[in-house]
Design a protein around this motif. Structure first.
Motif, PDB file in Angstrom:
ATOM      1  N   LYS A  50       0.837  -1.220   0.000  1.00 19.07           N
ATOM      2  CA  LYS A  50       0.000   0.000   0.000  1.00 19.07           C
ATOM      3  C   LYS A  50       0.865   1.261   0.000  1.00 19.07           C
ATOM      4  N   VAL A  51       1.633   1.354  -1.077  1.00 20.51           N
ATOM      5  CA  VAL A  51       2.448   2.553  -1.319  1.00 20.51           C
ATOM      6  C   VAL A  51       2.255   2.945  -2.778  1.00 20.51           C
ATOM      7  N   ASN A  52       2.750   4.125  -3.130  1.00 18.82           N
ATOM      8  CA  ASN A  52       2.494   4.604  -4.497  1.00 18.82           C
ATOM      9  C   ASN A  52       3.418   4.001  -5.555  1.00 18.82           C
ATOM     10  N   TYR A  53       4.668   3.755  -5.166  1.00 19.43           N
ATOM     11  CA  TYR A  53       5.652   3.336  -6.182  1.00 19.43           C
ATOM     12  C   TYR A  53       6.568   2.236  -5.660  1.00 19.43           C
ATOM     13  N   CYS A  54       6.969   1.382  -6.591  1.00 17.62           N
ATOM     14  CA  CYS A  54       7.933   0.324  -6.250  1.00 17.62           C
ATOM     15  C   CYS A  54       8.903   0.172  -7.414  1.00 17.62           C
ATOM     16  N   LEU A  55      10.142  -0.125  -7.101  1.00 21.56           N
ATOM     17  CA  LEU A  55      11.146  -0.375  -8.138  1.00 21.56           C
ATOM     18  C   LEU A  55      11.887  -1.677  -7.838  1.00 21.56           C
ATOM     19  N   GLY A  56      11.928  -2.560  -8.814  1.00 25.20           N
ATOM     20  CA  GLY A  56      12.646  -3.833  -8.664  1.00 25.20           C
ATOM     21  C   GLY A  56      14.121  -3.610  -8.926  1.00 25.20           C
ATOM     22  N   LEU A  57      14.948  -4.053  -8.005  1.00 26.42           N
ATOM     23  CA  LEU A  57      16.398  -3.811  -8.102  1.00 26.42           C
ATOM     24  C   LEU A  57      17.133  -5.138  -7.928  1.00 26.42           C
ATOM     25  N   ASN A  58      18.469  -5.066  -8.022  1.00 27.41           N
ATOM     26  CA  ASN A  58      19.141  -6.366  -7.960  1.00 27.41           C
ATOM     27  C   ASN A  58      19.536  -6.833  -6.553  1.00 27.41           C
ATOM     28  N   GLY A 174       8.105   5.059   7.043  1.00 21.68           N
ATOM     29  CA  GLY A 174       9.191   6.010   6.800  1.00 21.68           C
ATOM     30  C   GLY A 174       8.967   6.849   5.548  1.00 21.68           C
ATOM     31  N   ASN A 175      10.002   7.589   5.154  1.00 20.98           N
ATOM     32  CA  ASN A 175       9.931   8.402   3.938  1.00 20.98           C
ATOM     33  C   ASN A 175      10.277   7.575   2.705  1.00 20.98           C
ATOM     34  N   ILE A 176      10.914   6.441   2.946  1.00 20.20           N
ATOM     35  CA  ILE A 176      11.285   5.529   1.850  1.00 20.20           C
ATOM     36  C   ILE A 176      11.642   4.198   2.520  1.00 20.20           C
ATOM     37  N   THR A 198       8.408   3.891  -2.371  1.00 18.98           N
ATOM     38  CA  THR A 198       8.319   5.299  -2.002  1.00 18.98           C
ATOM     39  C   THR A 198       6.942   5.823  -2.386  1.00 18.98           C
ATOM     40  N   ASN A 199       6.547   6.914  -1.767  1.00 18.72           N
ATOM     41  CA  ASN A 199       5.284   7.547  -2.167  1.00 18.72           C
ATOM     42  C   ASN A 199       5.541   8.763  -3.042  1.00 18.72           C
ATOM     43  N   PHE A 204      10.801   8.081  -7.427  1.00 18.31           N
ATOM     44  CA  PHE A 204      10.564   6.899  -8.255  1.00 18.31           C
ATOM     45  C   PHE A 204      11.197   7.098  -9.638  1.00 18.31           C
ATOM     46  N   GLU A 205      10.936   8.256 -10.214  1.00 25.90           N
ATOM     47  CA  GLU A 205      11.433   8.512 -11.570  1.00 25.90           C
ATOM     48  C   GLU A 205      12.959   8.582 -11.610  1.00 25.90           C
TER      49      GLU A 205
END
Ligand code: PLP
Length: 372
Positions: A50-58, A174-176, A198-199, A204-205
């Protein structure tokens, strides 16, 4: 009887067909980098947490470094964190040139909010709590302190997918926040993997570009970044495993409940073993089941002789590693963390563990303490 600490082979046997499906589906497309599988996974995680953005990383380590980077943490900044974590927490801080400032832990093995304020200086930029073993830190208090002193809060939620505190998922506070998909995590890839939530759209970008060499197209590099992309095969596997995460955690929580009942019925009190507590507003995902044990090393040897695998998670607090020498800490600086590290032992704990194996482990622990 042999009782393994974790059993990834068994997981493979259970999921063989579905994993092979992921493999075929992904490989047959002939494109394995930043494909639909990755974006699907990110969308699913974002809804789950339940957050606005997610990024898949290694990896979770890269996720931490990118969280620090995107928050503008730089050389000379101080980050308050716990001495009881995996080395990646402090490694990430060091890699962006900042300085980790430790605050001791409390009984929940997480950073003690009461010890944070005394560590704040003019150089402090962020608090970096770690939800150790999947138990969410006392985030409301930490956030209050952060607000009062205008500090950023970066959650190291590497171990906390599926963990809640007052019905809020780890990573919402948190903030992230950053997560690991290392094979030993509850939501695990076939190798390394991680993700960040992150929200804030701008963050995110920025990270979306940073994780892909800073490229906005094949011919345009906005800034120099890194190669830290979750690969498509692992994204497909993680999406499949996310569907099963709740049942995995349910079984893990049942393991812990059985250990608790069984050790109590055998009369093992806190003078011998301190089990992790759980308040009614907490929901720990128990990525590992660690306990504080009297005569830990002898107990470990004893259990090993009966085929029971255990692991010291971890025996050295972060401030006492040779790599931390430059931060000028010494033995005795964080007595609660140091004591915990000298007693901590992870018991066998995974979703394929049988009840009779748990009973066997408990009986052997009881036998040990009868003799010692
Ligand atoms: C608390 C904590 N932070 C960070 C990490 C780093 O994650 P990864 O191994 O995916 O790089 C881990 C991994 O175990 C961890 O437990």
């Amino acid at each position: 009887m042999d009782v393994k600490l974790i059993d990834l082979k068994e997981r493979y046997n259970e999921e063989k067909k579905e994993l092979e499906d992921c493999f075929k589906k992904t490989i047959s497309k002939g494109n394995l980098i930043l494909t639909k599988e990755v974006f699907d996974f990110e969308n699913k995680i974002k809804k789950f947490i339940k957050v606005n953005y997610c990024l898949g990383l290694n990896s979770g380590t890269d996720a931490l470094m990118m969280a620090l980077w995107v928050k503008g943490i730089k050389r000379g900044d101080e980050i308050i964190t716990t001495p009881k974590s995996f080395v990646a927490t402090v490694g990430a801080i060091d890699h962006v040139g900042a300085k980790p400032v430790f605050a001791d832990i409390s009984d929940d093995l997480n950073i003690d909010p009461k010890k944070i304020e005394e560590k704040i200086t003019k150089r402090t930029k962020a608090i970096l709590p770690v939800h150790w073993t999947g138990r969410v830190c006392q985030m409301e208090i930490i956030n209050k302190i952060a607000k009062k002193h205008k500090l950023i809060v970066i959650e190291d939620a590497a171990q906390a997918i599926g963990s809640y505190h007052k019905s809020r998922h780890a990573g919402q506070f948190g903030n992230i926040a950053t997560f690991s998909a290392h094979p030993l995590k509850n939501l695990n890839a076939l190798g390394d993997g991680g993700y960040l939530v992150t929200n804030i759209k701008k963050e995110f970008e920025k990270i979306k570009i940073y994780r892909n060499h800073g490229m906005i197209s094949r011919d345009k590099v906005k800034f120099f970044g890194v190669n830290s992309r979750l690969d498509s095969l692992n994204a497909a596997v993680l999406t499949y495993r996310l569907k099963k995460l709740k049942s995995v955690i349910k079984k893990r929580r049942a393991n812990v409940a059985l250990y608790r009942t069984c050790l109590a019925s055998l009369g093992l009190g806190e003078e011998n073993i301190i089990l992790p507590k759980e308040e009614n507003y907490e929901r720990n995902s128990y990525v590992m089941f660690t306990n504080l044990c009297r005569s830990r090393d002898k107990l470990q040897k004893y259990l090993n002789a009966y085929g029971i695998q255990t692991l010291v998670y971890y025996g050295t607090p972060l401030h006492l590693h040779p790599a931390s020498k430059k931060f000028n800490y010494k033995k005795g600086d964080f007595p609660v963390a140091e004591k915990a590290c000298s007693r901590v032992l992870a018991f066998p704990h995974h979703q394929h563990l049988k009840n009779n194996q748990i009973l066997y482990v408990c009986e052997k622990i009881r036998d040990f303490y009868k003799k010692n």
